[in-house]
Design a protein around this motif. Structure first.
Motif, PDB file in Angstrom:
ATOM      1  N   MET A   1      34.461  16.978   3.932  1.00 43.81           N
ATOM      2  CA  MET A   1      35.222  15.901   4.541  1.00 43.81           C
ATOM      3  C   MET A   1      34.370  14.624   4.515  1.00 43.81           C
ATOM      4  O   MET A   1      33.157  14.676   4.652  1.00 43.81           O
ATOM      5  N   SER A   2      35.012  13.519   4.400  1.00 49.37           N
ATOM      6  CA  SER A   2      34.357  12.214   4.401  1.00 49.37           C
ATOM      7  C   SER A   2      34.862  11.419   5.595  1.00 49.37           C
ATOM      8  O   SER A   2      35.954  11.663   6.093  1.00 49.37           O
ATOM      9  N   ILE A   3      34.079  10.468   6.023  1.00 50.67           N
ATOM     10  CA  ILE A   3      34.492   9.592   7.127  1.00 50.67           C
ATOM     11  C   ILE A   3      35.833   8.919   6.797  1.00 50.67           C
ATOM     12  O   ILE A   3      36.614   8.610   7.681  1.00 50.67           O
ATOM     13  N   TYR A   4      36.099   8.742   5.519  1.00 49.53           N
ATOM     14  CA  TYR A   4      37.307   8.036   5.092  1.00 49.53           C
ATOM     15  C   TYR A   4      38.546   8.924   5.036  1.00 49.53           C
ATOM     16  O   TYR A   4      39.624   8.460   4.692  1.00 49.53           O
ATOM     17  N   SER A   5      38.420  10.187   5.381  1.00 54.14           N
ATOM     18  CA  SER A   5      39.540  11.128   5.316  1.00 54.14           C
ATOM     19  C   SER A   5      40.422  11.112   6.570  1.00 54.14           C
ATOM     20  O   SER A   5      41.484  11.712   6.564  1.00 54.14           O
ATOM     21  N   TYR A   6      39.963  10.467   7.623  1.00 49.90           N
ATOM     22  CA  TYR A   6      40.641  10.592   8.920  1.00 49.90           C
ATOM     23  C   TYR A   6      41.736   9.566   9.118  1.00 49.90           C
ATOM     24  O   TYR A   6      41.602   8.408   8.737  1.00 49.90           O
ATOM     25  N   GLU A   7      42.810  10.050   9.727  1.00 50.51           N
ATOM     26  CA  GLU A   7      43.938   9.197  10.089  1.00 50.51           C
ATOM     27  C   GLU A   7      43.831   8.867  11.567  1.00 50.51           C
ATOM     28  O   GLU A   7      43.457   9.703  12.381  1.00 50.51           O
ATOM     29  N   LEU A   8      44.181   7.650  11.900  1.00 51.39           N
ATOM     30  CA  LEU A   8      44.038   7.135  13.258  1.00 51.39           C
ATOM     31  C   LEU A   8      45.330   6.485  13.721  1.00 51.39           C
ATOM     32  O   LEU A   8      46.247   6.276  12.933  1.00 51.39           O
ATOM     33  N   GLU A   9      45.347   6.137  14.990  1.00 49.48           N
ATOM     34  CA  GLU A   9      46.464   5.368  15.552  1.00 49.48           C
ATOM     35  C   GLU A   9      45.875   4.138  16.223  1.00 49.48           C
ATOM     36  O   GLU A   9      44.976   4.248  17.058  1.00 49.48           O
ATOM     37  N   THR A  10      46.349   2.961  15.838  1.00 50.99           N
ATOM     38  CA  THR A  10      45.843   1.736  16.447  1.00 50.99           C
ATOM     39  C   THR A  10      46.309   1.648  17.897  1.00 50.99           C
ATOM     40  O   THR A  10      47.202   2.377  18.325  1.00 50.99           O
ATOM     41  N   ILE A  11      45.732   0.717  18.616  1.00 50.56           N
ATOM     42  CA  ILE A  11      46.096   0.536  20.021  1.00 50.56           C
ATOM     43  C   ILE A  11      47.554   0.093  20.165  1.00 50.56           C
ATOM     44  O   ILE A  11      48.163   0.274  21.208  1.00 50.56           O
ATOM     45  N   ARG A  12      48.119  -0.428  19.081  1.00 47.52           N
ATOM     46  CA  ARG A  12      49.536  -0.837  19.081  1.00 47.52           C
ATOM     47  C   ARG A  12      50.466   0.279  18.616  1.00 47.52           C
ATOM     48  O   ARG A  12      51.652   0.072  18.425  1.00 47.52           O
ATOM     49  N   GLY A  13      49.890   1.472  18.358  1.00 44.91           N
ATOM     50  CA  GLY A  13      50.706   2.616  17.979  1.00 44.91           C
ATOM     51  C   GLY A  13      51.007   2.720  16.499  1.00 44.91           C
ATOM     52  O   GLY A  13      51.837   3.522  16.082  1.00 44.91           O
ATOM     53  N   GLU A  14      50.324   1.937  15.677  1.00 46.67           N
ATOM     54  CA  GLU A  14      50.549   1.969  14.236  1.00 46.67           C
ATOM     55  C   GLU A  14      49.595   2.953  13.571  1.00 46.67           C
ATOM     56  O   GLU A  14      48.460   3.121  14.009  1.00 46.67           O
ATOM     57  N   ALA A  15      50.043   3.588  12.507  1.00 44.80           N
ATOM     58  CA  ALA A  15      49.191   4.503  11.751  1.00 44.80           C
ATOM     59  C   ALA A  15      48.146   3.704  10.985  1.00 44.80           C
ATOM     60  O   ALA A  15      48.431   2.622  10.466  1.00 44.80           O
ATOM     61  N   ALA A  16      46.945   4.244  10.939  1.00 51.74           N
ATOM     62  CA  ALA A  16      45.853   3.599  10.208  1.00 51.74           C
ATOM     63  C   ALA A  16      44.931   4.697   9.695  1.00 51.74           C
ATOM     64  O   ALA A  16      44.808   5.750  10.305  1.00 51.74           O
ATOM     65  N   GLY A  17      44.300   4.434   8.584  1.00 50.99           N
ATOM     66  CA  GLY A  17      43.355   5.397   8.028  1.00 50.99           C
ATOM     67  C   GLY A  17      41.972   4.791   7.919  1.00 50.99           C
ATOM     68  O   GLY A  17      41.824   3.586   7.740  1.00 50.99           O
ATOM     69  N   MET A  18      40.982   5.626   8.008  1.00 49.79           N
ATOM     70  CA  MET A  18      39.599   5.156   7.883  1.00 49.79           C
ATOM     71  C   MET A  18      39.311   4.615   6.484  1.00 49.79           C
ATOM     72  O   MET A  18      38.377   3.832   6.317  1.00 49.79           O
ATOM     73  N   GLU A  19      40.118   5.009   5.491  1.00 47.19           N
ATOM     74  CA  GLU A  19      39.850   4.539   4.134  1.00 47.19           C
ATOM     75  C   GLU A  19      39.905   3.020   4.015  1.00 47.19           C
ATOM     76  O   GLU A  19      39.285   2.439   3.126  1.00 47.19           O
ATOM     77  N   GLN A  20      40.599   2.369   4.926  1.00 44.43           N
ATOM     78  CA  GLN A  20      40.658   0.898   4.874  1.00 44.43           C
ATOM     79  C   GLN A  20      39.299   0.246   5.160  1.00 44.43           C
ATOM     80  O   GLN A  20      39.114  -0.942   4.926  1.00 44.43           O
ATOM     81  N   TYR A  21      38.341   1.034   5.642  1.00 46.07           N
ATOM     82  CA  TYR A  21      37.010   0.504   5.967  1.00 46.07           C
ATOM     83  C   TYR A  21      35.959   0.859   4.918  1.00 46.07           C
ATOM     84  O   TYR A  21      34.767   0.629   5.138  1.00 46.07           O
ATOM     85  N   LYS A  22      36.383   1.390   3.777  1.00 44.26           N
ATOM     86  CA  LYS A  22      35.437   1.714   2.696  1.00 44.26           C
ATOM     87  C   LYS A  22      34.652   0.463   2.327  1.00 44.26           C
ATOM     88  O   LYS A  22      35.212  -0.631   2.221  1.00 44.26           O
ATOM     89  N   GLY A  23      33.355   0.650   2.128  1.00 43.29           N
ATOM     90  CA  GLY A  23      32.505  -0.460   1.716  1.00 43.29           C
ATOM     91  C   GLY A  23      32.003  -1.322   2.863  1.00 43.29           C
ATOM     92  O   GLY A  23      31.272  -2.283   2.628  1.00 43.29           O
TER      93      GLY A  23
END
Length: 181
Positions: free
Chosen positions: A1-23
């Motif tokens: 598993m990589s840090i970028y594999s995880y799915e999250l929920e923003t404080i506003r309830g929207e889906a977000a993934g760690m992959e958006q933070y690559k680099g």
């Protein structure tokens, strides 16, 4: 598993993934609004402002698992952080960060950066260690998050570089952070 594999929920309830933070260099922090360490929000915001243009993100994860110090709804948390500490770094939905219900991201972080104890030569480390030893000794077992404002530093390649405990002030990590830019 990589840090970028995880799915999250923003404080506003929207889906977000760690992959958006690559680099990017990341500091993942579990937070709370009614904790003795809550003033760390101000220094976290200062770090964010100082380094965000160099590809730095702080990801805040409010948690109510420690003395119920994050009792409000996600919208309450967001308002508190913005009004009281000027927080502009990303916040996520209230998240369990320890125990069987811990979000998989925090399970991963604590496996990659085990608990090495509190610095009991410092007053805050001595106090938190004594409190947990007396009131919640099971919290000191294993590598799980011990209290609010545990911080995990992650490099641009997604590797967990270092863990900082609640008692470690945000500004004390600047030299470690600067080595990653």
């Amino acid at each position: 598993m990589s840090i970028y594999s995880y799915e999250l929920e923003t404080i506003r309830g929207e889906a977000a993934g760690m992959e958006q933070y690559k680099g990017k260099v990341l500091l993942v922090v579990n937070t709370a609004s009614k904790c003795g360490f809550t003033p760390q929000y101000a220094d976290l915001q200062k770090l964010y402002e100082e380094y965000k243009d160099q590809g730095f993100e702080i990801l805040g994860f409010p948690s109510n698992q420690f003395g119920e110090q994050e009792p409000g709804a996600n919208s309450d948390v967001q308002s508190f952080c913005q009004l009281n500490h000027g927080v502009t770094f990303p916040l996520f939905a209230k998240t369990d960060v320890r125990g069987e219900t811990a979000h998989p991201l925090f399970q991963y972080l604590t496996e990659e950066a085990p608990f090495e104890g509190f610095d009991t030569s410092e007053p805050s480390g001595k106090m938190l260690n004594a409190f947990l030893s007396e009131k919640l000794p099971h919290f000191l077992e294993g590598n799980s998050v011990k209290w609010n404002f545990t911080k995990f530093l992650i490099d641009r390649d997604g590797r967990v570089v270092k863990r900082y405990e609640s008692t470690d002030e945000p500004m004390s990590i600047k030299s470690d952070l600067e080595r990653l830019f």
